[in-house]
Design a protein around this motif. Structure first.
Motif, PDB file in Angstrom:
ATOM      1  N   ILE A  23       0.901  -1.066   0.266  1.00 17.84           N
ATOM      2  CA  ILE A  23      -0.390  -0.144  -0.054  1.00 17.84           C
ATOM      3  C   ILE A  23       1.099   1.309   0.319  1.00 17.84           C
ATOM      4  N   GLU A  26       2.321   1.705  -3.358  1.00 16.32           N
ATOM      5  CA  GLU A  26       1.284   2.474  -4.456  1.00 16.32           C
ATOM      6  C   GLU A  26       1.195   4.000  -3.647  1.00 16.32           C
ATOM      7  N   ASN A  69      -2.808  15.506   1.463  1.00 14.61           N
ATOM      8  CA  ASN A  69      -4.136  16.065   0.371  1.00 14.61           C
ATOM      9  C   ASN A  69      -3.882  15.583  -0.331  1.00 14.61           C
ATOM     10  N   PRO A  71      -4.824  14.143  -4.592  1.00 12.52           N
ATOM     11  CA  PRO A  71      -6.060  12.654  -3.992  1.00 12.52           C
ATOM     12  C   PRO A  71      -5.474  11.589  -4.201  1.00 12.52           C
ATOM     13  N   GLY A  72      -6.001  10.240  -3.779  1.00 11.43           N
ATOM     14  CA  GLY A  72      -5.884   9.247  -3.425  1.00 11.43           C
ATOM     15  C   GLY A  72      -5.356   8.818  -2.218  1.00 11.43           C
ATOM     16  N   HIS A  74      -5.481  10.037   1.063  1.00 11.08           N
ATOM     17  CA  HIS A  74      -6.628   9.507   1.649  1.00 11.08           C
ATOM     18  C   HIS A  74      -7.269   8.189   1.660  1.00 11.08           C
ATOM     19  N   GLU A  75      -7.768   7.655   0.984  1.00 13.47           N
ATOM     20  CA  GLU A  75      -8.009   6.127   0.082  1.00 13.47           C
ATOM     21  C   GLU A  75      -7.152   4.942   0.846  1.00 13.47           C
ATOM     22  N   LEU A  76      -5.666   5.743   0.878  1.00 17.53           N
ATOM     23  CA  LEU A  76      -4.757   4.613   0.773  1.00 17.53           C
ATOM     24  C   LEU A  76      -4.690   4.437   2.731  1.00 17.53           C
ATOM     25  N   GLY A  78      -6.800   4.646   4.741  1.00 10.47           N
ATOM     26  CA  GLY A  78      -8.240   3.955   5.259  1.00 10.47           C
ATOM     27  C   GLY A  78      -7.479   2.374   4.969  1.00 10.47           C
ATOM     28  N   ARG A  79      -6.569   2.222   3.553  1.00 13.15           N
ATOM     29  CA  ARG A  79      -6.480   0.320   3.382  1.00 13.15           C
ATOM     30  C   ARG A  79      -4.882   0.523   4.318  1.00 13.15           C
TER      31      ARG A  79
END
Length: 102
Positions: A23, A26, A69, A71-72, A74-76, A78-79
């Motif tokens: 992760i 990524e 901040n 893009p993408g 915060h999703e990472l 969360g994972r």
């Protein structure tokens, strides 16, 4: 020129080091286009395979802070959070003076 450096570590739950590192790799792909990022290196500790080390070099601390901040990101985060064995270890801030770049 001097750069802002940050060396951090994240401890994964038992047996989840490679998954957490994937992760974070990524995240390093995202940082290729982030303003001021020169290096975002992800590594597994050679002795403790569930400890993921991150080395970053930025133009400034502000650029680093703004990258959270991007893009993408915060999703990472969360994972990654469910894989971690506690909060990230406090990072070590550095003033990068130079080195080898190929």
């Amino acid at each position: 020129m001097r750069y802002y450096g940050l060396q951090g570590a994240m401890k994964a739950q038992n047996g989840k080091g490679e998954e957490l590192a994937a992760i974070l790799k990524e995240a390093s792909d995202l940082m290729q286009n982030a303003k001021g990022c020169h290096l975002y290196l992800v590594a597994l500790d050679a002795e403790e395979r569930d400890l993921v080390r991150i080395t970053e070099v930025w133009d400034s601390k502000e650029d680093h802070d703004n990258s959270l901040n991007y893009p993408g990101v915060h999703e990472l985060i969360g994972r990654a959070m469910p894989l971690m064995d506690g909060p990230p270890k406090k990072g070590v801030e550095t003033i990068v003076l130079g080195g080898v770049k190929k």
